[in-house]
Design a protein around this motif. Structure first.
Motif, PDB file in Angstrom:
ATOM      1  N   THR A 106       0.840  -1.201   0.000  1.00  0.00           N
ATOM      2  CA  THR A 106       0.000   0.000   0.000  1.00  0.00           C
ATOM      3  C   THR A 106       0.871   1.245   0.000  1.00  0.00           C
ATOM      4  OG1 THR A 106      -1.984  -0.956   0.997  1.00  0.00           O
ATOM      5  CG2 THR A 106      -1.589   1.352   1.422  1.00  0.00           C
ATOM      6  N   PHE A 107       1.942   1.229   0.796  1.00  0.00           N
ATOM      7  CA  PHE A 107       2.848   2.380   0.807  1.00  0.00           C
ATOM      8  C   PHE A 107       3.600   2.504  -0.515  1.00  0.00           C
ATOM      9  CE2 PHE A 107       6.847   4.575   1.830  1.00  0.00           C
ATOM     10  CZ  PHE A 107       6.316   5.766   2.312  1.00  0.00           C
ATOM     11  N   ALA A 108       3.984   1.368  -1.113  1.00  0.00           N
ATOM     12  CA  ALA A 108       4.668   1.414  -2.412  1.00  0.00           C
ATOM     13  C   ALA A 108       3.772   2.038  -3.467  1.00  0.00           C
ATOM     14  CB  ALA A 108       5.086   0.008  -2.833  1.00  0.00           C
ATOM     15  N   PHE A 109       2.478   1.702  -3.450  1.00  0.00           N
ATOM     16  CA  PHE A 109       1.518   2.307  -4.373  1.00  0.00           C
ATOM     17  C   PHE A 109       1.446   3.816  -4.193  1.00  0.00           C
ATOM     18  CE2 PHE A 109      -0.853  -1.818  -4.971  1.00  0.00           C
ATOM     19  CZ  PHE A 109      -0.835  -1.797  -6.347  1.00  0.00           C
ATOM     20  N   SER A 110       1.270   4.240  -2.949  1.00  0.00           N
ATOM     21  CA  SER A 110       0.825   5.609  -2.698  1.00  0.00           C
ATOM     22  C   SER A 110       1.900   6.559  -2.187  1.00  0.00           C
ATOM     23  CB  SER A 110      -0.312   5.588  -1.676  1.00  0.00           C
ATOM     24  OG  SER A 110       0.155   5.105  -0.418  1.00  0.00           O
ATOM     25  N   PHE A 111       2.904   6.044  -1.473  1.00  0.00           N
ATOM     26  CA  PHE A 111       3.865   6.874  -0.741  1.00  0.00           C
ATOM     27  C   PHE A 111       3.123   7.844   0.180  1.00  0.00           C
ATOM     28  CE2 PHE A 111       8.203   6.742  -3.129  1.00  0.00           C
ATOM     29  CZ  PHE A 111       8.245   5.377  -2.940  1.00  0.00           C
ATOM     30  N   ASP A 112       1.996   7.398   0.695  1.00  0.00           N
ATOM     31  CA  ASP A 112       1.167   8.203   1.587  1.00  0.00           C
ATOM     32  C   ASP A 112       1.334   7.674   3.003  1.00  0.00           C
ATOM     33  OD1 ASP A 112      -0.729   9.645   2.937  1.00  0.00           O
ATOM     34  OD2 ASP A 112      -2.454   8.922   1.796  1.00  0.00           O
ATOM     35  N   VAL A 113       1.993   8.449   3.868  1.00  0.00           N
ATOM     36  CA  VAL A 113       2.282   7.979   5.226  1.00  0.00           C
ATOM     37  C   VAL A 113       1.027   7.895   6.076  1.00  0.00           C
ATOM     38  CG1 VAL A 113       4.654   8.824   5.204  1.00  0.00           C
ATOM     39  CG2 VAL A 113       2.809  10.343   5.962  1.00  0.00           C
ATOM     40  N   THR A 114      -0.074   8.511   5.637  1.00  0.00           N
ATOM     41  CA  THR A 114      -1.324   8.442   6.394  1.00  0.00           C
ATOM     42  C   THR A 114      -2.157   7.219   6.040  1.00  0.00           C
ATOM     43  OG1 THR A 114      -2.661   9.705   4.803  1.00  0.00           O
ATOM     44  CG2 THR A 114      -1.364  10.968   6.407  1.00  0.00           C
ATOM     45  N   PHE A 115      -1.781   6.515   4.989  1.00  0.00           N
ATOM     46  CA  PHE A 115      -2.519   5.331   4.524  1.00  0.00           C
ATOM     47  C   PHE A 115      -4.008   5.650   4.358  1.00  0.00           C
ATOM     48  CE2 PHE A 115       1.380   3.478   5.803  1.00  0.00           C
ATOM     49  CZ  PHE A 115       1.509   2.275   5.139  1.00  0.00           C
ATOM     50  N   MET A 318       8.520  -6.641  -5.046  1.00  0.00           N
ATOM     51  CA  MET A 318       8.629  -5.561  -4.077  1.00  0.00           C
ATOM     52  C   MET A 318       9.664  -4.529  -4.519  1.00  0.00           C
ATOM     53  SD  MET A 318       6.433  -6.230  -1.703  1.00  0.00           S
ATOM     54  CE  MET A 318       6.986  -5.147  -0.400  1.00  0.00           C
ATOM     55  N   LEU A 319      10.807  -5.021  -4.977  1.00  0.00           N
ATOM     56  CA  LEU A 319      11.907  -4.121  -5.328  1.00  0.00           C
ATOM     57  C   LEU A 319      11.535  -3.245  -6.529  1.00  0.00           C
ATOM     58  CD1 LEU A 319      14.599  -3.926  -3.871  1.00  0.00           C
ATOM     59  CD2 LEU A 319      15.633  -5.294  -5.688  1.00  0.00           C
ATOM     60  N   HIS A 320      10.911  -3.832  -7.534  1.00  0.00           N
ATOM     61  CA  HIS A 320      10.640  -3.058  -8.750  1.00  0.00           C
ATOM     62  C   HIS A 320       9.595  -1.986  -8.493  1.00  0.00           C
ATOM     63  CE1 HIS A 320       6.656  -4.699  -9.773  1.00  0.00           C
ATOM     64  NE2 HIS A 320       6.657  -3.939 -10.850  1.00  0.00           N
ATOM     65  N   PHE A 321       8.627  -2.243  -7.607  1.00  0.00           N
ATOM     66  CA  PHE A 321       7.599  -1.250  -7.345  1.00  0.00           C
ATOM     67  C   PHE A 321       8.182  -0.043  -6.621  1.00  0.00           C
ATOM     68  CE2 PHE A 321       3.132  -2.487  -8.211  1.00  0.00           C
ATOM     69  CZ  PHE A 321       2.631  -1.199  -8.315  1.00  0.00           C
ATOM     70  N   THR A 343       2.571  16.189  -3.586  1.00  0.00           N
ATOM     71  CA  THR A 343       1.962  15.423  -2.488  1.00  0.00           C
ATOM     72  C   THR A 343       0.571  15.972  -2.147  1.00  0.00           C
ATOM     73  OG1 THR A 343       3.008  16.837  -0.822  1.00  0.00           O
ATOM     74  CG2 THR A 343       4.206  14.846  -1.503  1.00  0.00           C
ATOM     75  N   ALA A 344      -0.097  16.551  -3.111  1.00  0.00           N
ATOM     76  CA  ALA A 344      -1.417  17.141  -2.887  1.00  0.00           C
ATOM     77  C   ALA A 344      -2.381  16.101  -2.320  1.00  0.00           C
ATOM     78  CB  ALA A 344      -1.963  17.709  -4.192  1.00  0.00           C
ATOM     79  N   PRO A 345      -3.293  16.505  -1.419  1.00  0.00           N
ATOM     80  CA  PRO A 345      -4.191  15.550  -0.756  1.00  0.00           C
ATOM     81  C   PRO A 345      -5.051  14.738  -1.717  1.00  0.00           C
ATOM     82  CG  PRO A 345      -4.254  17.687   0.352  1.00  0.00           C
ATOM     83  CD  PRO A 345      -3.470  17.879  -0.908  1.00  0.00           C
ATOM     84  N   GLU A 346      -5.402  15.312  -2.872  1.00  0.00           N
ATOM     85  CA  GLU A 346      -6.288  14.597  -3.794  1.00  0.00           C
ATOM     86  C   GLU A 346      -5.594  13.505  -4.585  1.00  0.00           C
ATOM     87  OE1 GLU A 346      -4.809  18.306  -6.002  1.00  0.00           O
ATOM     88  OE2 GLU A 346      -5.534  17.787  -3.986  1.00  0.00           O
ATOM     89  N   LEU A 347      -4.269  13.420  -4.502  1.00  0.00           N
ATOM     90  CA  LEU A 347      -3.523  12.424  -5.257  1.00  0.00           C
ATOM     91  C   LEU A 347      -3.536  11.077  -4.532  1.00  0.00           C
ATOM     92  CD1 LEU A 347      -0.353  14.436  -6.387  1.00  0.00           C
ATOM     93  CD2 LEU A 347      -2.402  13.929  -7.737  1.00  0.00           C
ATOM     94  N   PHE A 348      -4.051  10.050  -5.195  1.00  0.00           N
ATOM     95  CA  PHE A 348      -3.964   8.710  -4.632  1.00  0.00           C
ATOM     96  C   PHE A 348      -2.504   8.274  -4.550  1.00  0.00           C
ATOM     97  CE2 PHE A 348      -8.481   8.000  -5.934  1.00  0.00           C
ATOM     98  CZ  PHE A 348      -8.940   7.607  -4.689  1.00  0.00           C
ATOM     99  N   PHE A 349      -1.753   8.544  -5.617  1.00  0.00           N
ATOM    100  CA  PHE A 349      -0.341   8.189  -5.680  1.00  0.00           C
ATOM    101  C   PHE A 349       0.480   9.462  -5.532  1.00  0.00           C
ATOM    102  CE2 PHE A 349      -2.010   4.858  -8.849  1.00  0.00           C
ATOM    103  CZ  PHE A 349      -2.385   4.021  -7.814  1.00  0.00           C
ATOM    104  N   LYS A 350       1.108   9.641  -4.377  1.00  0.00           N
ATOM    105  CA  LYS A 350       1.915  10.820  -4.153  1.00  0.00           C
ATOM    106  C   LYS A 350       3.102  10.827  -5.117  1.00  0.00           C
ATOM    107  CE  LYS A 350      -0.833  11.719  -0.775  1.00  0.00           C
ATOM    108  NZ  LYS A 350      -1.937  12.673  -0.987  1.00  0.00           N
ATOM    109  N   PHE A 351       3.504  12.024  -5.495  1.00  0.00           N
ATOM    110  CA  PHE A 351       4.587  12.248  -6.464  1.00  0.00           C
ATOM    111  C   PHE A 351       4.212  11.754  -7.853  1.00  0.00           C
ATOM    112  CE2 PHE A 351       6.426  11.560  -2.250  1.00  0.00           C
ATOM    113  CZ  PHE A 351       7.001  12.793  -2.032  1.00  0.00           C
TER     114      PHE A 351
END
Length: 396
Positions: A106-115, A318-321, A343-351
């Motif tokens: 989930t973190f690899a997908f989003s880079f969102d620390v709030t999940f 894991m590594l490639h993601f 890193t805008a709040p509306e972005l599912f995937f940060k960056f």
């Protein structure tokens, strides 16, 4: 049959698994780097291009192939275990993969620390399928498991005929287990759980792979095995063509005649992956069964290249993601986007801003670079696993 024959057969499974893992990285690279990844459907026959359609379509082979090969591998690894041990391992590994999906992936997908959004995707499907298979292994023979898997594959589209009230218990149940095409369920804390892969159709593919594993027994004649694989592969492709042409059962999205012949062909080939329809499964697994037959004794530089990745699929996945998302972050910030924009709040995937991206040709360059960059780490880890038979390595 010799021990060498057994190793070649397992090597062919690793080779094909490696091939599909390499192809899989193309789709994930496109998601993060292509300019229209978040603004256009690459499979929409009305608007796509031939190159873009093929780039997305060819990656359809990855998930069902991996499920099938995981089932075969589960059967083969169980030859040195009791039924109870095989069942327990599948249950524990399934739970482990689900935990990894909830956290690291989930973190690899989003880079969102709030999940804010928890993504249940490939590892969720793989883990839940292992849970189902683990229960079946404890109580049923491989033949019964094969038949049960085929019933799920051929019959789950019948549930498309049910039209429960939106938001009802039956609607949520069917969406998670059988008919969902991507369902966001509120968590109660303002976040969501995204069920991107349903459970039972994917479990049916893995169960079929487990049942198919019996043809890799040492006593099973090699020529008969290859003939069965070829016949099954050809039969699956023919059945795909017949059912798709009839256009009545086996897929949630019937094909339609388009403005041009090529676009009609795109519509015909655009079988539904979410959830994996019968037609989608036949279309993708038919060629894979044929590949299993024809690559059994291939030992070339190219097959050895793919085998490096196929021997360590979890490690590579894991590594490639993480590598793809880190490179995306670097590219986005280097392109002039501010940290706040990236890193805008509306972005599912940060960056990964919606208006960021490169041409399809550049996506292919980045994809090849990523795959090659992971070759030596995967080779090192594969060799490390062969030298060290520690129990925890079986979960990686």
């Amino acid at each position: 049959m010799s021990t060498n024959g057994i190793s070649l057969r397992i090597k062919s499974i690793d080779t094909i698994r490696g091939l599909i893992m390499v192809i899989m990285a193309l789709d994930h690279t496109r998601d993060y780097f292509h300019i229209t990844a978040f603004s256009a459907d690459p499979l929409d026959p009305r608007t796509t291009t031939a190159a873009l359609f093929f780039t997305r379509w060819v990656t359809h082979f990855c998930a069902p192939s991996f499920m099938l090969l995981s089932g075969i591998s589960a059967y083969l690894s169980g030859q040195n275990k009791t039924t109870a041990e095989t069942s327990a391992f599948l249950l524990k590994r399934g739970l482990w993969l689900i935990c990894v999906e909830l956290t690291f992936m989930t973190f690899a997908f989003s880079f969102d620390v709030t999940f804010k959004t928890i993504f249940l995707a490939v590892l969720w499907a793989l883990g839940t399928s292992m849970l189902v298979l683990g229960l079946f292994v404890r109580f049923f023979s491989p033949k019964v498991i094969l038949i049960s898997g085929l019933i799920l594959i051929f019959g789950h589209n019948l549930f498309d005929l049910l039209k429960p009230a939106p938001g009802s218990g039956l609607d949520i149940f069917l969406g998670i287990f059988l008919t969902g095409a991507g369902r966001f369920v509120p968590r109660g804390d303002g976040g969501n759980i995204a069920f991107l892969y349903v459970i039972l159709p994917w479990a049916g593919i893995m169960m079929s792979g487990y049942g198919l594993g019996v043809i890799y027994n040492r006593a099973f004649p090699e020529q008969k095995r290859r003939r069965l694989l070829l016949q099954s592969g050809v039969a699956a492709i023919v059945l795909f063509l017949v059912l798709r042409f009839i256009n009545y059962y086996g897929d949630q999205a019937p094909w339609t005649v388009q403005s041009e012949g090529l676009r009609t062909f795109f519509s015909f080939m655009n079988a539904s992956k979410y959830p994996p329809s019968l037609i989608f499964t036949l279309m993708t697994l038919g060629p894979i069964l044929i590949l299993l037959a024809v690559t059994e004794h291939l030992n070339t530089g190219l097959t050895r290249f793919f085998t490096v990745y196929g021997k360590v699929p979890f490690f590579y996945f894991m590594l490639h993601f993480y590598l793809i998302h880190i490179l995306t972050m670097i590219a986005v910030l280097s392109s002039g986007y501010t940290w706040q924009q990236a890193t805008a709040p509306e972005l599912f995937f940060k960056f990964r801003p919606t208006d960021f991206g490169y041409s399809l040709g550049m996506v292919y360059v980045i994809w090849i670079t990523i795959v090659l960059a992971l070759y030596f780490p995967c080779k090192w880890f594969g060799n490390y696993r062969e030298r060290n038979k520690k129990w925890w390595l079986s979960y990686l």
